[in-house]
Scaffold this motif. Structure first.
Motif, mmCIF file in Angstrom:
data_model
loop_
_atom_site.group_PDB
_atom_site.id
_atom_site.type_symbol
_atom_site.label_atom_id
_atom_site.label_comp_id
_atom_site.label_asym_id
_atom_site.label_seq_id
_atom_site.Cartn_x
_atom_site.Cartn_y
_atom_site.Cartn_z
ATOM 1 N N ASP A 1 0.830 -1.200 0.000
ATOM 2 C CA ASP A 1 0.000 0.000 0.000
ATOM 3 C C ASP A 1 0.872 1.261 0.000
ATOM 4 O O ASP A 1 2.102 1.200 -0.087
ATOM 5 C CB ASP A 1 -1.005 -0.030 1.159
ATOM 6 N N GLU A 2 0.228 2.418 0.111
ATOM 7 C CA GLU A 2 0.930 3.690 -0.076
ATOM 8 C C GLU A 2 1.881 4.038 1.071
ATOM 9 O O GLU A 2 2.657 4.991 0.952
ATOM 10 C CB GLU A 2 -0.091 4.804 -0.277
ATOM 11 N N SER A 3 1.850 3.282 2.165
ATOM 12 C CA SER A 3 2.819 3.534 3.232
ATOM 13 C C SER A 3 4.212 3.049 2.843
ATOM 14 O O SER A 3 5.193 3.360 3.531
ATOM 15 C CB SER A 3 2.365 2.867 4.532
ATOM 16 N N TYR A 4 4.294 2.302 1.741
ATOM 17 C CA TYR A 4 5.575 1.796 1.248
ATOM 18 C C TYR A 4 5.932 2.488 -0.069
ATOM 19 O O TYR A 4 5.511 2.042 -1.138
ATOM 20 C CB TYR A 4 5.514 0.291 1.029
ATOM 21 N N PRO A 5 6.728 3.560 -0.043
ATOM 22 C CA PRO A 5 7.110 4.232 -1.291
ATOM 23 C C PRO A 5 8.279 3.581 -2.008
ATOM 24 O O PRO A 5 8.641 4.019 -3.103
ATOM 25 C CB PRO A 5 7.487 5.643 -0.822
ATOM 26 N N TYR A 6 8.873 2.535 -1.399
ATOM 27 C CA TYR A 6 10.016 1.851 -2.013
ATOM 28 C C TYR A 6 9.771 0.348 -2.057
ATOM 29 O O TYR A 6 9.183 -0.225 -1.144
ATOM 30 C CB TYR A 6 11.310 2.111 -1.220
ATOM 31 N N LEU A 7 10.245 -0.261 -3.142
ATOM 32 C CA LEU A 7 10.243 -1.712 -3.272
ATOM 33 C C LEU A 7 11.646 -2.150 -3.661
ATOM 34 O O LEU A 7 12.140 -1.800 -4.742
ATOM 35 C CB LEU A 7 9.243 -2.164 -4.349
ATOM 36 N N GLU A 8 12.302 -2.878 -2.766
ATOM 37 C CA GLU A 8 13.602 -3.455 -3.096
ATOM 38 C C GLU A 8 13.373 -4.758 -3.860
ATOM 39 O O GLU A 8 12.537 -5.582 -3.470
ATOM 40 C CB GLU A 8 14.394 -3.747 -1.824
ATOM 41 N N VAL A 9 14.113 -4.952 -4.942
ATOM 42 C CA VAL A 9 14.056 -6.190 -5.722
ATOM 43 C C VAL A 9 15.447 -6.825 -5.656
ATOM 44 O O VAL A 9 16.450 -6.171 -5.957
ATOM 45 C CB VAL A 9 13.639 -5.912 -7.172
ATOM 46 N N PHE A 10 15.492 -8.099 -5.270
ATOM 47 C CA PHE A 10 16.762 -8.798 -5.029
ATOM 48 C C PHE A 10 16.700 -10.158 -5.699
ATOM 49 O O PHE A 10 15.844 -10.984 -5.379
ATOM 50 C CB PHE A 10 16.967 -8.932 -3.521
ATOM 51 N N THR A 11 17.618 -10.390 -6.629
ATOM 52 C CA THR A 11 17.622 -11.653 -7.367
ATOM 53 C C THR A 11 18.385 -12.760 -6.645
ATOM 54 O O THR A 11 18.540 -13.864 -7.184
ATOM 55 C CB THR A 11 18.202 -11.457 -8.781
ATOM 56 N N GLY A 12 18.844 -12.489 -5.446
ATOM 57 C CA GLY A 12 19.376 -13.548 -4.595
ATOM 58 C C GLY A 12 20.749 -14.055 -4.971
ATOM 59 O O GLY A 12 21.140 -15.147 -4.552
ATOM 60 N N ASP A 13 21.506 -13.259 -5.730
ATOM 61 C CA ASP A 13 22.814 -13.733 -6.173
ATOM 62 C C ASP A 13 23.830 -13.812 -5.040
ATOM 63 O O ASP A 13 24.833 -14.520 -5.162
ATOM 64 C CB ASP A 13 23.353 -12.805 -7.270
ATOM 65 N N ALA A 14 23.591 -13.101 -3.942
ATOM 66 C CA ALA A 14 24.556 -13.048 -2.848
ATOM 67 C C ALA A 14 24.103 -13.804 -1.603
ATOM 68 O O ALA A 14 24.746 -13.681 -0.563
ATOM 69 C CB ALA A 14 24.841 -11.588 -2.484
ATOM 70 N N VAL A 15 23.023 -14.591 -1.689
ATOM 71 C CA VAL A 15 22.604 -15.329 -0.496
ATOM 72 C C VAL A 15 23.685 -16.352 -0.154
ATOM 73 O O VAL A 15 24.374 -16.878 -1.039
ATOM 74 C CB VAL A 15 21.234 -16.016 -0.691
ATOM 75 N N PRO A 16 23.883 -16.649 1.146
ATOM 76 C CA PRO A 16 25.017 -17.498 1.555
ATOM 77 C C PRO A 16 25.038 -18.886 0.915
ATOM 78 O O PRO A 16 26.098 -19.385 0.550
ATOM 79 C CB PRO A 16 24.842 -17.575 3.077
ATOM 80 N N ASP A 17 23.875 -19.517 0.792
ATOM 81 C CA ASP A 17 23.804 -20.863 0.227
ATOM 82 C C ASP A 17 23.777 -20.775 -1.297
ATOM 83 O O ASP A 17 22.793 -20.313 -1.884
ATOM 84 C CB ASP A 17 22.562 -21.584 0.750
ATOM 85 N N GLU A 18 24.840 -21.229 -1.945
ATOM 86 C CA GLU A 18 24.925 -21.113 -3.398
ATOM 87 C C GLU A 18 23.787 -21.834 -4.107
ATOM 88 O O GLU A 18 23.363 -21.431 -5.195
ATOM 89 C CB GLU A 18 26.263 -21.653 -3.890
ATOM 90 N N HIS A 19 23.272 -22.905 -3.521
ATOM 91 C CA HIS A 19 22.194 -23.668 -4.145
ATOM 92 C C HIS A 19 20.859 -22.916 -4.113
ATOM 93 O O HIS A 19 19.935 -23.293 -4.832
ATOM 94 C CB HIS A 19 22.049 -25.021 -3.462
ATOM 95 N N ARG A 20 20.761 -21.871 -3.266
ATOM 96 C CA ARG A 20 19.518 -21.102 -3.180
ATOM 97 C C ARG A 20 19.533 -19.877 -4.086
ATOM 98 O O ARG A 20 18.507 -19.192 -4.197
ATOM 99 C CB ARG A 20 19.286 -20.633 -1.733
ATOM 100 N N ARG A 21 20.651 -19.579 -4.698
ATOM 101 C CA ARG A 21 20.761 -18.348 -5.467
ATOM 102 C C ARG A 21 19.898 -18.385 -6.728
ATOM 103 O O ARG A 21 19.834 -19.382 -7.418
ATOM 104 C CB ARG A 21 22.232 -18.082 -5.835
#
Length: 303
Positions: A243-263
């Motif tokens: 809703d309008e209380s959130y003026p930002y949306l972060e989008v993350f493709t998960g390339d840096a998550v610790p578990d390489e199999h989850r990226r």
């Protein structure tokens, strides 16, 4: 043995099933007709990469571990030390208490007492509910202290359509994206038009790596801004709305998550009330006066 995420609170409505947990007060899993909608984590696992967690009293990054509020300096431990950042607030590994748990909903509550990193007092509540159109989440914070408190908030679901992100279609309603430095701290804002980060009309994600906030969000008549992740043939899609209380949306493709199999197996879509590093810059930080309550709503819909 106890689950690393503490008590498990199961919600069900028609073909939908979600599990909300004690540790961090987040949603560990969400399925529709047996298919995972969230790239979450198992009951025997400890949460990693903030999966499904509320982010309070700041989302994203606080660089350098120090911020100033009303002339006083406060220090926060760094949990991304290689980049010099404190990540996602102070509540991700605290024990939240379930209230009003019924078949389709639960409210998770936490009293955040003053501490050296954040010498302010908040009552927090996150209400999860399954409705016909999906998962609805409402986050509220009340300043129960006697001084004004700095506040920002976000959430960190990773959504999936059962395919590697390279093979999915992505729609992001932001006309502006925040350019970042090597520490993922914004250095400026640019229009997405003509750049690789323009997903306003929906297109194949491919191998593009994203860990950026979008703003200047296009919204539907009811005030919602929506990110859509879909299969290549468009037969299955997951939408994250805010809703309008959130003026930002972060989008993350998960390339840096610790578990390489989850990226690149789940897309982080993070509604945020303030941009990254807001506790340092002061940008769009809310000033909660004693007794004041603020509320934000977001959710997930599956088609």
């Amino acid at each position: 043995m106890i689950a690393p995420s503490g008590q498990q609170h199961v919600l069900a409505h028609g073909p939908q099933r979600a599990v909300v947990v004690e540790v961090g007060g987040g949603v560990r899993s969400y399925e529709v007709s047996g298919l995972p909608v969230l790239d979450g984590y198992a009951e025997h696992e400890m949460v990693t990469a903030a999966r499904g967690q509320p982010l309070v009293p700041w989302p994203n990054r606080l660089h350098g571990g120090t911020y100033t509020w009303d002339g006083a300096s406060h220090s926060v431990p760094l949990d991304e030390p290689d980049k010099g950042n404190a990540l996602h607030g102070l509540c991700r590994f605290r024990n939240w208490t379930a209230e009003r748990h019924d078949e389709t909903s639960v409210t998770m509550r936490l009293r955040l007492y003053p501490s050296p990193p954040y010498p302010f007092a908040l009552d927090l509540a996150v209400h999860y509910r399954l409705l016909d159109d999906g998962l609805h989440v409402q986050t509220s914070a009340t300043n129960i202290g006697d001084t004004d408190a700095p506040y920002a908030q976000g959430a960190h679901p990773y959504v999936t359509v059962g395919a590697l992100l390279d093979d999915t279609l992505l729609t992001v309603p932001g006309a502006t994206w925040l350019v970042t430095d090597e520490n993922q701290i914004p250095t400026g804002a640019e229009a997405v038009a003509g750049t690789a980060y323009d997903f306003r009309n929906g297109r194949r994600l491919g191998d593009l790596q994203i860990d950026h906030a979008y703003t200047d969000l296009a919204r539907s008549p009811d005030g919602r801004a929506t990110v859509v992740l879909a299969t290549a043939d468009g037969s299955w899609s997951v939408s994250v709305w805010a809703d309008e209380s959130y003026p930002y949306l972060e989008v993350f493709t998960g390339d840096a998550v610790p578990d390489e199999h989850r990226r690149r197996r789940g897309l982080g879509v993070e509604p945020m009330t303030a941009p990254p590093n807001a506790f340092v810059t002061g940008e769009q930080i809310l000033r909660l006066t004693p007794g004041q309550t603020v509320t934000g709503r977001w959710g997930i819909t599956v088609t």
